[in-house]
Design a protein around this motif. Sequence first.
Motif, PDB file in Angstrom:
ATOM      1  N   TRP A  87     -34.882  -2.205  17.755  1.00 41.46           N
ATOM      2  CA  TRP A  87     -36.097  -2.746  18.038  1.00 41.46           C
ATOM      3  C   TRP A  87     -36.914  -1.759  17.403  1.00 41.46           C
ATOM      4  O   TRP A  87     -36.669  -0.676  16.925  1.00 41.46           O
ATOM      5  CB  TRP A  87     -36.367  -2.871  19.571  1.00 41.46           C
ATOM      6  N   PRO A  88     -38.419  -2.382  17.107  1.00 36.70           N
ATOM      7  CA  PRO A  88     -39.200  -1.343  16.391  1.00 36.70           C
ATOM      8  C   PRO A  88     -39.490  -0.139  17.282  1.00 36.70           C
ATOM      9  O   PRO A  88     -39.370   0.254  18.301  1.00 36.70           O
ATOM     10  CB  PRO A  88     -40.572  -2.105  16.462  1.00 36.70           C
ATOM     11  N   LEU A  89     -39.692   1.013  16.186  1.00 36.50           N
ATOM     12  CA  LEU A  89     -40.274   2.399  16.838  1.00 36.50           C
ATOM     13  C   LEU A  89     -41.343   2.159  17.619  1.00 36.50           C
ATOM     14  O   LEU A  89     -42.448   1.665  17.005  1.00 36.50           O
ATOM     15  CB  LEU A  89     -40.298   3.388  15.497  1.00 36.50           C
ATOM     16  N   SER A  90     -41.328   2.941  18.501  1.00 37.18           N
ATOM     17  CA  SER A  90     -42.574   2.794  19.525  1.00 37.18           C
ATOM     18  C   SER A  90     -43.148   4.350  19.568  1.00 37.18           C
ATOM     19  O   SER A  90     -42.571   5.222  19.658  1.00 37.18           O
ATOM     20  CB  SER A  90     -42.089   2.632  21.237  1.00 37.18           C
ATOM     21  N   ARG A  91     -44.627   4.216  19.603  1.00 31.41           N
ATOM     22  CA  ARG A  91     -45.393   5.399  19.620  1.00 31.41           C
ATOM     23  C   ARG A  91     -46.271   5.295  20.777  1.00 31.41           C
ATOM     24  O   ARG A  91     -46.968   4.238  20.921  1.00 31.41           O
ATOM     25  CB  ARG A  91     -46.127   5.667  18.403  1.00 31.41           C
ATOM     26  N   THR A  92     -46.291   6.124  21.991  1.00 28.80           N
ATOM     27  CA  THR A  92     -47.225   5.767  23.196  1.00 28.80           C
ATOM     28  C   THR A  92     -47.705   7.088  23.372  1.00 28.80           C
ATOM     29  O   THR A  92     -47.058   8.301  23.467  1.00 28.80           O
ATOM     30  CB  THR A  92     -46.199   5.386  24.117  1.00 28.80           C
ATOM     31  N   ARG A  93     -48.919   7.167  23.975  1.00 29.49           N
ATOM     32  CA  ARG A  93     -49.748   8.296  24.581  1.00 29.49           C
ATOM     33  C   ARG A  93     -49.521   8.555  25.962  1.00 29.49           C
ATOM     34  O   ARG A  93     -49.544   7.410  26.688  1.00 29.49           O
ATOM     35  CB  ARG A  93     -51.174   8.039  24.156  1.00 29.49           C
TER      36      ARG A  93
END
Length: 286
Positions: free
Chosen positions: A248-254
């Motif tokens: 799955w796509p790379l996730s970036r979360t604050r």
Amino acid sequence: MIILGGVRINAVSVCLVLFSGLCVSGCKTGELSSEEVRMVEHRDAVVSDEHKKTVREAYSKARASMLREVAVQADVLWVLRQFAEDDAELMSFADEAKKKVFNPYYVPGVFPDLPRVNLPEYPDRGIGKFIHYLQAAFGGPEERALSWIQDFISSEESGYILTHQLLSLIWAEQAGLPLSDEMWLRRRELWRRVYIEQCSTNGVDSIDLYVERVALVLRYGRYEEIDRRAVRKWIERIIDLQLDDGSWPLSRTRIRFDGASTVVSSPRSHTTVLAMAVFDSYLHNY
């Protein structure tokens, strides 16, 4: 029979067209003929079989992607141990991957023979405090670990903080820490909050967080408390976002905690193993 626009239409047809097998108000299966009931049941079985075939294919793609990973983190190996212990190839992969984990420490089922984390007298501040609280389930002394866990799970959070509040209690149980009755009750409440948050989520800002919530809902919830229609929608959305290589796509979360915030990047292997756990729970229980 019911009438729409002057046209007489069989109630079964309305149910199938409008709600994919869910009857509108006043349409009850008990009012249908035995042949109509058989038709509806057959259709639902065919749809379910086709859907599960799609889920199995998505699982196979994710599994192949996982086996291609060069190195993974300890939390990925822990998730694998929760559902794939009967898969000899995946367990062999996990055993090899353990040798490459940087700075390993005690994790139940992954590094059971390593010493527990030595917790400092006081937790850090900001995001460091969040990290210390996560280590409490694997740390000691025991009284301090339990105190930190209690502090961590007491606040009302959302997103990754919420999912990790629940995970901290799951890890603590597996690590053999003596959880109080209050902690067990809080665990049920935290699961319910994760479920509600997932049910109220419309889009997918972070596929990793989305899949993490679904994995926790399906594995640690009670079957009768979970809306099966919602589960199917979640599964379909996860599969829709799967890449051709099975990941799955790379996730970036604050994330925000204790007055501080930071952006975290979730490795694709993390999302992949959580999705595998979701598919496994679905195929075995739904």
